[in-house]
Enzyme design. Sequence first.
Site, PDB file in Angstrom:
ATOM      1  N   LYS A   1     -57.394 -76.125  66.037  1.00  0.00           N
ATOM      2  CA  LYS A   1     -55.982 -76.443  65.761  1.00  0.00           C
ATOM      3  C   LYS A   1     -55.171 -76.447  67.062  1.00  0.00           C
ATOM      4  O   LYS A   1     -54.440 -77.387  67.338  1.00  0.00           O
ATOM      5  CB  LYS A   1     -55.372 -75.419  64.774  1.00  0.00           C
ATOM      6  CG  LYS A   1     -56.076 -75.370  63.427  1.00  0.00           C
ATOM      7  CD  LYS A   1     -55.388 -74.402  62.463  1.00  0.00           C
ATOM      8  CE  LYS A   1     -55.415 -72.956  62.913  1.00  0.00           C
ATOM      9  NZ  LYS A   1     -56.766 -72.348  62.994  1.00  0.00           N
TER      10      LYS A   1
ATOM     11  N   ARG B   1     -49.819 -70.041  56.106  1.00  0.00           N
ATOM     12  CA  ARG B   1     -51.150 -69.456  55.950  1.00  0.00           C
ATOM     13  C   ARG B   1     -51.316 -68.784  54.611  1.00  0.00           C
ATOM     14  O   ARG B   1     -52.394 -68.245  54.323  1.00  0.00           O
ATOM     15  CB  ARG B   1     -51.320 -68.401  57.024  1.00  0.00           C
ATOM     16  CG  ARG B   1     -52.294 -68.731  58.115  1.00  0.00           C
ATOM     17  CD  ARG B   1     -52.268 -67.551  59.047  1.00  0.00           C
ATOM     18  NE  ARG B   1     -53.416 -67.459  59.866  1.00  0.00           N
ATOM     19  CZ  ARG B   1     -53.519 -67.985  61.077  1.00  0.00           C
ATOM     20  NH1 ARG B   1     -52.550 -68.712  61.568  1.00  0.00           N
ATOM     21  NH2 ARG B   1     -54.606 -67.794  61.771  1.00  0.00           N
TER      22      ARG B   1
ATOM     23  N   ARG C   1     -64.501 -68.896  73.577  1.00  0.00           N
ATOM     24  CA  ARG C   1     -63.153 -69.346  73.934  1.00  0.00           C
ATOM     25  C   ARG C   1     -62.579 -68.499  75.074  1.00  0.00           C
ATOM     26  O   ARG C   1     -62.768 -67.290  75.133  1.00  0.00           O
ATOM     27  CB  ARG C   1     -62.218 -69.242  72.727  1.00  0.00           C
ATOM     28  CG  ARG C   1     -60.767 -69.498  73.123  1.00  0.00           C
ATOM     29  CD  ARG C   1     -59.843 -69.744  71.982  1.00  0.00           C
ATOM     30  NE  ARG C   1     -59.876 -68.706  70.979  1.00  0.00           N
ATOM     31  CZ  ARG C   1     -59.284 -68.808  69.811  1.00  0.00           C
ATOM     32  NH1 ARG C   1     -58.637 -69.917  69.496  1.00  0.00           N
ATOM     33  NH2 ARG C   1     -59.340 -67.832  68.951  1.00  0.00           N
TER      34      ARG C   1
ATOM     35  N   ARG D   1     -59.420 -63.630  74.158  1.00  0.00           N
ATOM     36  CA  ARG D   1     -58.472 -63.044  73.209  1.00  0.00           C
ATOM     37  C   ARG D   1     -59.072 -61.791  72.588  1.00  0.00           C
ATOM     38  O   ARG D   1     -60.267 -61.753  72.302  1.00  0.00           O
ATOM     39  CB  ARG D   1     -58.142 -64.070  72.122  1.00  0.00           C
ATOM     40  CG  ARG D   1     -56.746 -64.625  72.252  1.00  0.00           C
ATOM     41  CD  ARG D   1     -56.517 -65.812  71.369  1.00  0.00           C
ATOM     42  NE  ARG D   1     -56.617 -65.503  69.938  1.00  0.00           N
ATOM     43  CZ  ARG D   1     -56.350 -66.375  68.969  1.00  0.00           C
ATOM     44  NH1 ARG D   1     -55.953 -67.593  69.275  1.00  0.00           N
ATOM     45  NH2 ARG D   1     -56.477 -66.030  67.704  1.00  0.00           N
TER      46      ARG D   1
ATOM     47  N   ARG E   1     -61.329 -62.462  60.052  1.00  0.00           N
ATOM     48  CA  ARG E   1     -60.365 -63.573  60.004  1.00  0.00           C
ATOM     49  C   ARG E   1     -60.870 -64.686  59.095  1.00  0.00           C
ATOM     50  O   ARG E   1     -60.085 -65.344  58.402  1.00  0.00           O
ATOM     51  CB  ARG E   1     -60.100 -64.095  61.413  1.00  0.00           C
ATOM     52  CG  ARG E   1     -59.169 -63.167  62.197  1.00  0.00           C
ATOM     53  CD  ARG E   1     -59.287 -63.350  63.684  1.00  0.00           C
ATOM     54  NE  ARG E   1     -58.890 -64.660  64.156  1.00  0.00           N
ATOM     55  CZ  ARG E   1     -59.227 -65.151  65.352  1.00  0.00           C
ATOM     56  NH1 ARG E   1     -59.969 -64.441  66.181  1.00  0.00           N
ATOM     57  NH2 ARG E   1     -58.813 -66.336  65.707  1.00  0.00           N
TER      58      ARG E   1
HETATM   59  P1  AP5 Z   1     -58.865 -73.547  69.253  1.00  0.00           P
HETATM   60  O1  AP5 Z   1     -58.224 -74.884  69.440  1.00  0.00           O
HETATM   61  O2  AP5 Z   1     -58.369 -72.427  70.079  1.00  0.00           O
HETATM   62  O3  AP5 Z   1     -58.926 -73.175  67.693  1.00  0.00           O
HETATM   63  P2  AP5 Z   1     -57.810 -72.706  66.670  1.00  0.00           P
HETATM   64  O4  AP5 Z   1     -58.051 -73.442  65.400  1.00  0.00           O
HETATM   65  O5  AP5 Z   1     -56.454 -72.816  67.295  1.00  0.00           O
HETATM   66  O6  AP5 Z   1     -58.285 -71.207  66.502  1.00  0.00           O
HETATM   67  P3  AP5 Z   1     -57.429 -69.848  66.475  1.00  0.00           P
HETATM   68  O7  AP5 Z   1     -58.390 -68.731  66.678  1.00  0.00           O
HETATM   69  O8  AP5 Z   1     -56.267 -69.936  67.421  1.00  0.00           O
HETATM   70  O9  AP5 Z   1     -56.972 -69.851  65.044  1.00  0.00           O
HETATM   71  P4  AP5 Z   1     -56.429 -68.701  64.226  1.00  0.00           P
HETATM   72  O10 AP5 Z   1     -55.900 -69.464  63.098  1.00  0.00           O
HETATM   73  O11 AP5 Z   1     -57.389 -67.646  63.906  1.00  0.00           O
HETATM   74  O12 AP5 Z   1     -55.464 -67.944  65.256  1.00  0.00           O
HETATM   75  P5  AP5 Z   1     -53.883 -67.899  65.437  1.00  0.00           P
HETATM   76  O13 AP5 Z   1     -53.580 -67.785  66.861  1.00  0.00           O
HETATM   77  O14 AP5 Z   1     -53.249 -68.967  64.640  1.00  0.00           O
HETATM   78  O15 AP5 Z   1     -60.444 -73.737  69.491  1.00  0.00           O
HETATM   79  C1  AP5 Z   1     -61.333 -72.651  69.410  1.00  0.00           C
HETATM   80  C2  AP5 Z   1     -62.392 -72.789  70.522  1.00  0.00           C
HETATM   81  O16 AP5 Z   1     -63.228 -73.914  70.236  1.00  0.00           O
HETATM   82  C3  AP5 Z   1     -61.814 -73.055  71.914  1.00  0.00           C
HETATM   83  O17 AP5 Z   1     -62.593 -72.390  72.856  1.00  0.00           O
HETATM   84  C4  AP5 Z   1     -61.906 -74.580  72.068  1.00  0.00           C
HETATM   85  O18 AP5 Z   1     -62.024 -74.967  73.429  1.00  0.00           O
HETATM   86  C5  AP5 Z   1     -63.158 -74.896  71.268  1.00  0.00           C
HETATM   87  N1  AP5 Z   1     -63.094 -76.195  70.588  1.00  0.00           N
HETATM   88  C6  AP5 Z   1     -62.010 -76.776  70.003  1.00  0.00           C
HETATM   89  N2  AP5 Z   1     -62.338 -77.967  69.451  1.00  0.00           N
HETATM   90  C7  AP5 Z   1     -63.680 -78.128  69.675  1.00  0.00           C
HETATM   91  C8  AP5 Z   1     -64.608 -79.151  69.344  1.00  0.00           C
HETATM   92  N3  AP5 Z   1     -64.236 -80.262  68.656  1.00  0.00           N
HETATM   93  N4  AP5 Z   1     -65.911 -78.978  69.716  1.00  0.00           N
HETATM   94  C9  AP5 Z   1     -66.296 -77.855  70.407  1.00  0.00           C
HETATM   95  N5  AP5 Z   1     -65.450 -76.875  70.761  1.00  0.00           N
HETATM   96  C10 AP5 Z   1     -64.149 -76.994  70.405  1.00  0.00           C
HETATM   97  O19 AP5 Z   1     -53.562 -66.511  64.716  1.00  0.00           O
HETATM   98  C11 AP5 Z   1     -53.956 -65.283  65.274  1.00  0.00           C
HETATM   99  C12 AP5 Z   1     -53.458 -64.133  64.406  1.00  0.00           C
HETATM  100  O20 AP5 Z   1     -52.007 -64.152  64.361  1.00  0.00           O
HETATM  101  C13 AP5 Z   1     -53.886 -64.181  62.930  1.00  0.00           C
HETATM  102  O21 AP5 Z   1     -55.153 -63.597  62.740  1.00  0.00           O
HETATM  103  C14 AP5 Z   1     -52.747 -63.382  62.282  1.00  0.00           C
HETATM  104  O22 AP5 Z   1     -52.933 -61.999  62.476  1.00  0.00           O
HETATM  105  C15 AP5 Z   1     -51.520 -63.796  63.081  1.00  0.00           C
HETATM  106  N6  AP5 Z   1     -50.836 -64.958  62.470  1.00  0.00           N
HETATM  107  C16 AP5 Z   1     -50.704 -66.199  63.023  1.00  0.00           C
HETATM  108  N7  AP5 Z   1     -50.040 -67.024  62.191  1.00  0.00           N
HETATM  109  C17 AP5 Z   1     -49.749 -66.294  61.085  1.00  0.00           C
HETATM  110  C18 AP5 Z   1     -49.107 -66.599  59.849  1.00  0.00           C
HETATM  111  N8  AP5 Z   1     -48.640 -67.830  59.585  1.00  0.00           N
HETATM  112  N9  AP5 Z   1     -48.994 -65.613  58.929  1.00  0.00           N
HETATM  113  C19 AP5 Z   1     -49.457 -64.354  59.171  1.00  0.00           C
HETATM  114  N10 AP5 Z   1     -50.106 -64.018  60.312  1.00  0.00           N
HETATM  115  C20 AP5 Z   1     -50.244 -64.979  61.254  1.00  0.00           C
HETATM  116 MG    MG Z   2     -54.925 -71.436  67.802  1.00  0.00          MG
END
Ligand code: AP5
Ligand code: MG
Length: 217
Positions: free
Chosen positions: A13, A88, A127, A160, A171
């Site tokens: 994402k 979410r 990552r 991270r 997660r």
């Molecule tokens: P990346 O693009 O970083 O993936 P992502 O989908 O953004 O993954 P996240 O871990 O950021 O998602 P998340 O939803 O768990 O975390 P968030 O920060 O939102 O890609 C991942 C890796 O793969 C990278 O190394 C990239 O280079 C590689 N990659 C990408 N595309 C690829 C491809 N096509 N092929 C190969 N490799 C690839 O949330 C973190 C925490 O915050 C949550 O756990 C929660 O505690 C809190 N939080 C956030 N939002 C909310 C909400 N709305 N409500 C409540 N809590 C929340």
């Molecule tokens: Mg992300």
Amino acid sequence: MKIILLGPPGAGKGTQAKLITEKYSIPHISTGDIFRKNISEKTPLGIEAKRYMDNGQLVPDEVTIGIVNDRLSMNDCENGFLLDGFPRTVKQAEALDSFLNSNEQKIDTALLIDVPKEFILERMTGRRVCSACGASYHIKFNTPKVENKCDVCGGLLVQRKDDTEETVKERLDVYDRQTQPLIQYYKEKNILAKVDGTEEIGMVFEKICDVLGAVAK
Ligand code: AP5
Ligand code: MG
Ligand code: ZN
């Protein structure tokens, strides 16, 4: 263009959000990035969010919804925005709908980046993120030009805290229980689009552009 990105942790994402928001010149709103910024600045919000994030749990809806409403009220969102990692939960989705309704706006498309679980662990544990600007890299799939340095700003790349195997599994469980139902939610509203997120980054982006091009017409 008003876009929501859906998909499990590690689906790509954040990676795609960056490319999309550059192309369409709209703000990239990532609740995860907002929380991480607050954690690094040790604000009261950051201190509260950290308790949940470190265990892979969601930050409570009341907190998260307020933050997103404030962000969406800013002027730069008038011509569109991309939400990454929000909503979410069904409660967050309903709150978003009612906020947008009251401003006579609506989401154009909820884009699901579909990646099966077996891909996720390798993506997450490999990552690396920029400690200064948050840009995302991968030790195998998306390497920086200079080892451990951000291509964009030269910042140091770090892992991270929630990218350990144990937290990633939690997660993914949280995603299944609390976020997966949103796929049906947006399907019923006829705005769900899906792309295969298992292909390489450039190919996934091309497919997303096809979908968004069709939406814009
Ligand atoms: P990346 O693009 O970083 O993936 P992502 O989908 O953004 O993954 P996240 O871990 O950021 O998602 P998340 O939803 O768990 O975390 P968030 O920060 O939102 O890609 C991942 C890796 O793969 C990278 O190394 C990239 O280079 C590689 N990659 C990408 N595309 C690829 C491809 N096509 N092929 C190969 N490799 C690839 O949330 C973190 C925490 O915050 C949550 O756990 C929660 O505690 C809190 N939080 C956030 N939002 C909310 C909400 N709305 N409500 C409540 N809590 C929340
Ligand atoms: Mg992300
Ligand atoms: Zn950077």
